[in-house]
Scaffold this motif. Structure first.
Motif, short mmCIF file in Angstrom:
data_model
loop_
_atom_site.label_atom_id
_atom_site.label_comp_id
_atom_site.label_asym_id
_atom_site.label_seq_id
_atom_site.Cartn_x
_atom_site.Cartn_y
_atom_site.Cartn_z
N TYR A 219 4.29 1.53 -0.85
CA TYR A 219 5.30 1.71 -1.90
C TYR A 219 4.81 1.43 -3.33
O TYR A 219 5.40 1.88 -4.28
CB TYR A 219 6.54 0.85 -1.62
N SER A 220 3.76 0.62 -3.45
CA SER A 220 3.34 0.25 -4.80
C SER A 220 2.04 0.95 -5.19
O SER A 220 1.11 1.03 -4.39
CB SER A 220 3.18 -1.27 -4.88
N GLU A 221 2.03 1.46 -6.40
CA GLU A 221 0.82 2.15 -6.86
C GLU A 221 -0.19 1.16 -7.44
O GLU A 221 -1.36 1.47 -7.60
CB GLU A 221 1.19 3.18 -7.93
N GLU A 222 0.30 -0.04 -7.75
CA GLU A 222 -0.59 -1.04 -8.36
C GLU A 222 -1.06 -2.09 -7.35
O GLU A 222 -1.34 -3.23 -7.70
CB GLU A 222 0.12 -1.72 -9.53
N ARG B 273 0.83 -1.22 0.00
CA ARG B 273 0.00 0.00 0.00
C ARG B 273 0.87 1.27 0.00
O ARG B 273 0.55 2.27 -0.62
CB ARG B 273 -0.91 0.05 1.23
#
Lengths: 379, 266
Positions: free
Chosen positions: B198-201, B196
């Protein structure tokens, strides 16, 4: 140089040994996992284990400590109770691979495409002329169709068949239909109705044709559906009643339902006087025994009379054997329960071990369903 | 007169259209509920589904038993369900071993840290099943667990704390599987949070939220069992955890089935 050679060959054979061991280990784990996750297999394994444990307890009373384990093993029977959760899907998604008559669908589809060809030309991509497997399959299908048509007496389709044997359309459509049905069977897909099935078939066909084919006007006939024989419907109905009876038995065992009280209550009325003397367990075991007896008769009839494919014959033979095993076990248990014969419980457990082991073997050797096979009647 | 007849006819027409529309809507509603409901039930029909289903039933019936009028009514049923759960847990080791082989069944693979922890836990669970039902005994392991549990140490400035009084770690002496399940759940929660941040996907599906709730519930049940006690708080957390896990399982099965279905059609 001379020393190196034996070392390198020893190393190579050791490497081969390791690789083959690894391969075997992997396949064992994969198949164990598949069997473990099959609720029927899981249940039967523990039924066999339960019967073996009961025999051990009877023969060596010193191991009564294991009675707790036998209670745990017995809980695997709960899968009968859970079977009801499978039912509703069959009501709402009735179109499954096993319920479709692939040969009939193929004929109707080819007929439809050819009628359509008169208006628009459908371009079939060139098939590999060296693909002898496909060619052989097409010839086999034609023989199969002729055999089926002789049995059913459908001259209209017979004419069509003669016209279009070995055509490219047939090969392509058969290939696509076979792929769709195989996927449906392996992935356990089911459709709400035949319109959905036609859509899926249309998408697959259009991927293989260079022009769009619209199957909206393709008529779905009752011959597309593999009818369940009357006897088999009776068998299915009795399993449904047995499942409901099992729910009652479990509720009785859990002291959530007092069937004796209900029977006594009903027995007050003259019409139901006999109910007082009956037990739910007797009814359930009696029904299970008679269902296996009917199944045995039906399987014998199928083996004698019906034209079956190799796979169907093998499956029917296994059903015959397992039905016989289960009939011996449940029939003896029922007669013992009703006091008609007195059987040593050790024998009952032996019968259970044999019947359930046969069931396990039938699951292990169950062949993968093949489509467009040739049914053969025993001479 | 003509006017009245016209109005009566219109009223009948409206009534008929309304009835037909209502029955059509009712039919569509029944079909939609029936189709989705039957799929959900079908998705449960597997060993893993039975395991989660029996855990849900155990939690729900235990909570219902806290109501004085229902106390003891479900005792026999709970005994059967607990035994069945034990049977599923004991054979879980086979599934854990399978997770070390890729879906094609040809190559070994590392299934991820949390799965490795679960696999270690399931080995202990099989052992504990055999010991609980007196099939085998492991005296050396029991002696080691006792020794470890009675070990005293000073922690956070508090001297003389027994090892079996330290939350989470005490489960290693009592139920080793729980110890590994706690850390596997912790790892999954940590992975979720990191995704949640660090990743946008990152996946924001319902399944991931229910799985998170299930993992956090498991951590709370294992780590905070003493704090929760044996009454309503424990029952509520247990019910929430088990139901969340079952819902996550159903969603996952449903999504997987749909993916395969549409992939085969496309």
């Amino acid at each position: 140089m001379n020393i190196q050679r034996p070392f390198s060959s020893a190393f190579a054979s050791f490497k081969n040994y390791c690789e083959s061991t690894q391969k075997v280990a992997k396949s064992i784990v994969v198949s164990f996992c598949a069997f473990r996750n099959d609720p029927d297999f899981f249940q039967k394994v523990f039924q066999v284990a339960f019967a073996v444990l009961q025999l051990i307890i009877i023969r060596s009373p010193g191991v009564r400590d294991l009675s707790r384990l036998s209670f745990v093993l017995k809980t695997a029977n709960m899968h009968d109770f859970y079977r009801f959760i499978q039912q509703p899907r069959q009501w709402f998604f009735p179109v499954k691979a096993e319920t479709i008559k692939e040969n009939r669908v193929l004929e109707d589809l080819i007929k439809y495409i050819q009628n359509r060809d008169n208006e628009v030309e459908v371009k079939i991509p060139e098939l590999n002329p060296f693909d002898t497997r496909e060619e052989g399959a097409a010839i086999q299908l034609s023989e199969l169709d002729q055999l089926e048509i002789k049995e059913r007496g459908e001259p209209e389709v017979q004419d069509k068949l003669n016209e279009n044997d070995h055509s490219d359309v047939r090969k392509l459509v058969k290939k696509v239909l076979g792929q769709l049905l195989s996927t449906m069977a392996s992935e356990d897909h089911a459709y709400r109705n035949f319109d959905e099935f036609k859509n899926a078939l249309q998408v697959r066909l259009n991927k293989n044709l260079s022009e769009d084919l619209d199957l909206t006007d393709l008529q779905v006939t009752p011959q597309w559906i593999r009818r369940t024989p009357f006897i088999e419907r009776i068998i299915n109905l009795s399993w449904f009643i047995v499942d409901i009876g099992c729910i009652g038995l479990y509720f009785q065992e859990w002291r959530l339902l007092d069937t004796a009280k209900w029977a006594a209550h009903m027995g007050q009325y003259s019409a139901f006087r006999g109910v007082k003397d009956h037990h739910l367990a007797h009814w359930v075991v009696g029904l299970v025994s008679s269902t296996f007896a009917i199944k045995l008769v039906e399987m014998t009839r199928r083996l004698q009379d019906d034209a079956l494919t190799v796979e169907e014959r093998r499956h029917t033979r296994w059903n015959w054997v397992t039905a016989l095993g289960e009939l011996v076990f449940f029939g003896t248990t029922y007669m013992d329960m009703m006091g008609q014969i007195k059987v040593n419980h050790a024998y009952l457990h032996c019968f259970a071990i044999v019947a359930k082991s046969l069931g396990l073997l039938s699951i292990v050797t169950r062949p993968k369903h093949q489509f467009f096979q040739k049914p053969v009647r025993v001479a | 007169m003509v006017y009245i007849t016209e109005r009566v006819r219109n009223a009948f027409d409206n009534f008929y259209t309304g009835c037909t529309g209502a029955s059509e809507r009712l039919k569509r509603g029944v079909l939609a509920i029936g189709q989705e409901g039957s799929r959900i039930l079908y998705d449960i029909y597997s060993l893993d589904g039975f395991e989660k289903w029996s855990k849900v039933l155990i939690a729900d019936l235990k909570m219902a038993s806290l109501i004085p009028k229902l106390n003891g009514i479900f005792a026999e049923c709970l005994k059967t369900l607990e035994a069945q759960k034990d049977l599923y847990y004991a054979t879980q080791i086979i599934n854990s071993m399978r997770s070390f082989i890729d879906p094609t069944g040809k190559n070994f693979r590392c299934p991820g840290f949390s799965k490795v922890l679960i696999a270690i836990g399931s080995v202990f669970e099989t052992g504990s099943f055999l010991q609980k039902y007196k099939v085998m005994s492991f005296p050396a392991c029991s002696a080691f667990a006792q020794e470890l549990g009675s070990m005293r140490m000073s922690l956070f400035g508090r001297p003389d704390i027994r090892f079996d009084n330290i939350p989470v770690f005490n489960s290693f002496c009592d139920k080793p599987k729980d110890f590994f399940i706690f850390w596997a759940s912790f790892w999954d929660v940590k992975t979720w949070v990191i995704e949640r941040v660090y990743s946008e996907e990152a996946s924001s599906s319902w399944e991931s939220y229910f799985k998170l709730a299930g993992n956090m519930g498991k951590m709370l049940l294992i780590g905070g069992s003493r704090w929760l006690g044996a009454g309503w708080p424990l029952a509520i957390v247990d019910v929430a955890t088990q139901n969340a896990s079952l819902i996550a399982f159903i969603i996952k099965r449903h999504v997987d089935r749909e993916k395969k279905f549409y992939a085969s059609a496309a």
